[in-house]
Write an enzyme that holds these catalytic residues in place. Structure first.
Site, PDB file in Angstrom:
ATOM      1  N   ASP A   1     -52.611  -8.964  22.877  1.00 53.77           N
ATOM      2  CA  ASP A   1     -52.410 -10.201  22.121  1.00 53.77           C
ATOM      3  C   ASP A   1     -53.768 -10.891  22.009  1.00 53.77           C
ATOM      4  OD1 ASP A   1     -51.267 -12.290  20.830  1.00 53.77           O
ATOM      5  OD2 ASP A   1     -50.169 -13.083  22.565  1.00 53.77           O
TER       6      ASP A   1
ATOM      7  N   ASP B   1     -52.348 -10.047  14.942  1.00 48.66           N
ATOM      8  CA  ASP B   1     -53.130 -10.199  16.172  1.00 48.66           C
ATOM      9  C   ASP B   1     -52.389  -9.716  17.416  1.00 48.66           C
ATOM     10  OD1 ASP B   1     -51.209 -12.134  16.066  1.00 48.66           O
ATOM     11  OD2 ASP B   1     -52.455 -13.707  16.921  1.00 48.66           O
ATOM     12  N   GLU B   2     -51.397  -8.874  17.236  1.00 52.05           N
ATOM     13  CA  GLU B   2     -50.552  -8.515  18.372  1.00 52.05           C
ATOM     14  C   GLU B   2     -49.979  -7.122  18.151  1.00 52.05           C
ATOM     15  OE1 GLU B   2     -46.623 -10.504  20.377  1.00 52.05           O
ATOM     16  OE2 GLU B   2     -47.522 -11.498  18.658  1.00 52.05           O
TER      17      GLU B   2
END
Lengths: 409, 364
Positions: free
Chosen positions: A18, A113-114
């Site tokens: 993350d 983003d993960e």
């Protein structure tokens, strides 16, 4: 015959990666003067809208994502408000996703983003999950020019996700691999960390004095059933003991397509609301066709100036990807509502997705001439696709409807 | 109301009328059958507000009157009773006591005044034809109607009384079934009526092989009357598409084939179709028709049937269900298949005035 014992599921190693305050971190990366300062990505504080992400400096003021920008502006008057630059974030995201693929092909992106990574099959000389996580963080930092990520390492997706969130930013959290270790790891955490425990369940549990997963772990199954129902209790009990069999899915199939638009100012002009709804319909229709899918349920969402929100849905038979059919359904739903209040937001979505079967070895059933209504569908489908191609080539605004019309046209 | 009625009479009546009753009706009373006893007769009536059926059976009426009782419950009870006379005694609160031998049932009804009035028909056209003929024409066509509710105009069977002919047509846009029969009537009686599929099902249940049926058609209703039964239905409103235009004037090749052997071969080969590959291929060669199916993830099957054909070889793909349905509903030993090419409609004909037009499937 295969040996049953040999078919036992091997122990997995899953990473949840993350990125820390991703949008804000990218902005600070690109604008060095903002480093160390409260950067808030989202709508400006004097306008309607919410915070998308904020830097850790801003979080110290109590700002968090999804908070209205006006509220953020009050909490943090010195905040640097920046409009999101999605293309730039996508560019950085592509670099990061590329790094993931250097370690394993089993990458399940959850957003820009993960992502989950299944590194169970990584070569032994890489030294297992912890070494991989360290090397992965190093490469992200090196190739993006300084971005940090928090990583959770565990035997399944649920535990990895919980772990990555525990030591942010720039964290690396490893969940013990043995059963007792897992139980002890989860025990002190608040119940809301469990998937399936939302605000309502959290509140009800809290009234009974239950705040931690440890307290849930020792509850008898029958009591769990009272809180979560029969199916829910099984799910919660598994999560409490850290059990989660879901695989890392590299290609996630969308379950629905939708879009919505918030008006700058609440809109009382229903013609305009219908126009914007039609734009949403056309965008969703284009995405459906691009994905080769059809939908069987259409819904609209209307939020009024006072935040009262309604959703209405209807079934479509047979499933369709036709703009005209989707538009007729959306307009019918909207006109049934008799709206006499200003509208803040209008949204449209399609679910119940199936593969439209284009290009598959499936035979296409031909129709009995243009006389019958189904013949019109084929011309409509050809029109939709022609419009899509023009828009892809010349841009979204190359082609617009001359006049939005009602379904009764 | 107080009656004594034979089990067979009440059972056959209920079996005729219960099909109209919806499982979850909009009004509770629509779950019920209206019973009206008078002068040695019992009228049984059901309705879903679209389709209504009335049936008359013999009964010994001790006390005339009327009530409504739950139709499915009553049918269930009557079906299980021994073959004897059944006593039905209804008090003024619509509680019905049904007794037969030592079996006793008390079921709760609703007042007959709650039951919707069944509209009679006024004006319009009236036609009389053999029950056997109408039954046969409907049987050969109704299955081709569309079930897609967005094409409501096709959710029924067209009865077109024109040019001293009755033409019965059903289509879903992929295939079309048509049966035709000479029928004499005055020019001013000419009329089109689209009968909803639910009503067609009930009409097929009602029609016997003997006797005549009177058909009344008004602007928005149709009635079908036989000896002891009347069915009324609302019509599907609108104009039926011009079906004549999709019937090919002539096809290049005419192939005679034995119906039963084609049907059984199709049934077998169709077992190897799948969701991904739902077509069967028909390859017409010299005196031989090869039927084949293959699905990449299942396997393949093929079988040959003797045909009378001498033209060039050609292959056409069809949805097997769409070919089997007319074959199942025809009685002829030999039928004719007319073909032009792999993308043109195929036509199935029999020696009676019946035409079935079917579009092929395009396979890559």
């Amino acid at each position: 015959m295969r040996d049953v014992a040999a078919m036992k599921v091997p122990v997995r190693t899953i990473l949840h990666v993350d990125m820390d305050a991703f949008y804000a971190a990218v902005e600070q990366l690109d604008n060095p003067v903002w480093r160390g300062k409260p950067v808030i990505v989202g709508a400006p504080p004097d306008r309607r809208g919410v915070v998308a992400t904020c830097s850790y400096e801003a979080r110290r003021y109590g700002v968090h994502s999804a908070m209205p920008s006006r509220a953020a502006g009050k909490l943090c008057p010195s905040g640097i408000f920046v409009p999101p630059r999605m293309e730039r974030y996508e560019e950085v995201s592509a670099i990061i996703m590329g790094i993931f693929l250097e370690f394993t092909p089993l990458v399940e992106p959850l957003s820009l983003d993960e992502a989950f990574l299944d590194v169970s099959g990584a070569p032994a000389q890489w030294g297992g999950g912890i070494s991989i996580a360290k090397e992965l963080k190093r490469r992200i930092c090196e190739r993006t020019g300084g971005l940090t990520a928090s990583v959770g390492v565990a035997r399944n997706k649920f535990l990895a996700k919980v772990a990555s969130d525990l030591n942010k930013p720039d964290g690396l959290t490893v969940v013990p691999d043995d059963v007792n270790g897992v139980i002890a790891f989860l025990a002190p955490l608040p119940v809301k960390r469990l998937w399936g425990v939302g605000k309502v369940s959290e509140e009800r549990l809290s009234q009974a004095g239950i705040r931690t997963i440890g307290q849930l772990q020792v509850l008898p199954h029958a009591v769990l059933e009272e809180y979560f129902g029969v199916a829910g209790a099984k799910h919660i009990q598994e999560l409490c003991s850290g059990v989660d069999d879901r695989p890392v899915e590299t290609a996630i199939e969308e379950k629905s397509f939708s879009g919505e638009h918030t008006f700058d100012q609440d809109c009382a002009d229903m013609e305009k609301v219908r126009q914007v709804l039609l734009e949403q319909v056309e965008r969703v229709g284009e995405r459906l066709r691009a994905a080769g899918r059809t939908g069987s349920t259409v819904h609209i969402k209307v939020r009024f100036g006072d935040f009262r929100t309604i959703t209405r849905q209807t079934a479509i038979k047979p499933p369709t990807d036709s703009d005209k059919t989707l538009r007729d359904a959306a307009f019918t739903l909207l006109s049934r509502e008799n709206i006499c209040q200003p509208v803040r937001l209008i949204g449209f979505g399609v679910s119940g997705l199936a593969h439209s079967g284009n290009g598959e070895p499936v035979g296409e059933q031909l129709l009995l001439g243009d006389l019958l209504p189904s013949g019109l569908d084929m011309r409509q489908a050809a029109l939709d696709r022609a419009v899509d191609r023009l828009r892809q080539t010349f841009g979204r605004h190359a082609l617009k409807r001359g006049q939005w019309r009602s379904p009764s046209e | 109301m107080k009656i004594v009625i034979g089990k067979d009479a009440v059972l056959s009546g209920l079996q005729m009328v219960h099909g109209v009753v919806n499982v979850r009706p909009t009004l509770p009373v629509l779950s019920n059958v209206l019973l009206q006893a008078e002068a040695d007769k019992l009228w049984m009536t059901t309705t879903d507000l679209e389709v209504s059926v009335r049936c008359l059976v013999d009964a010994k009426v001790g006390k005339a009157g009327g009530t409504t009782l739950p139709a499915r419950r009553l049918l269930g009870i009557v079906r299980e009773l021994p073959v004897e006379n059944i006593d039905i005694d209804v008090d003024d609160k619509n509680n019905a006591v049904i007794s037969c031998g030592s079996a006793y049932f008390k079921i709760l009804g609703l007042p007959q005044d709650d039951f919707p009035a069944i509209a009679g028909y006024q004006g319009g056209s009236t036609f009389t034809l053999e029950q056997r003929v109408l039954k046969d024409m409907l049987q050969k066509t109704f299955y081709a109607a569309s079930t897609d509710e967005t094409r409501f105009i096709l959710n029924g069977t067209l009865l077109s009384f024109k040019g001293n002919k009755l033409t019965v047509v059903a289509t879903d846009g992929r295939r079309l079934a048509l049966a035709e029969q000479e029928l004499e009537f005055p020019k001013e009686s000419e009329v089109d009526a689209i009968i909803p599929t639910k009503a067609v099902n009930e009409i097929l249940r009602m029609l016997k092989d003997e006797g005549t049926v009177k058909v009344h058609v008004t602007k928005n209703q149709a009635g079908f009357e036989v000896e002891n039964m009347v069915l009324t239905t609302k019509l599907i409103e609108g104009t039926y598409p011009n079906f004549r235009q999709v019937i090919p004037a002539q096809c290049e090749h005419r192939i005679a084939v034995e119906r039963e052997s084609l049907l059984t071969a199709l049934r077998r080969v169709a077992l190897l179709t799948s969701e991904k590959s739902s077509s069967v291929r028909l390859t017409f060669g010299k005196s031989k028709l090869k039927i084949s199916a293959s699905s990449p993830d299942v396997g393949e099957a093929h079988e040959s049937v003797a045909i009378k054909y001498n033209g060039k070889e050609m292959t056409v793909a069809f949805n097997p269900e769409y070919i089997m349905e007319p074959l199942k509903n025809l009685a002829n030993d030999e039928i004719y298949v007319e073909m032009t090419d792999e993308l043109s409609p195929g036509v199935i004909k029999s020696d009676v005035p019946f035409i079935y037009v079917l579009m092929p499937m395009r396979i890559s």
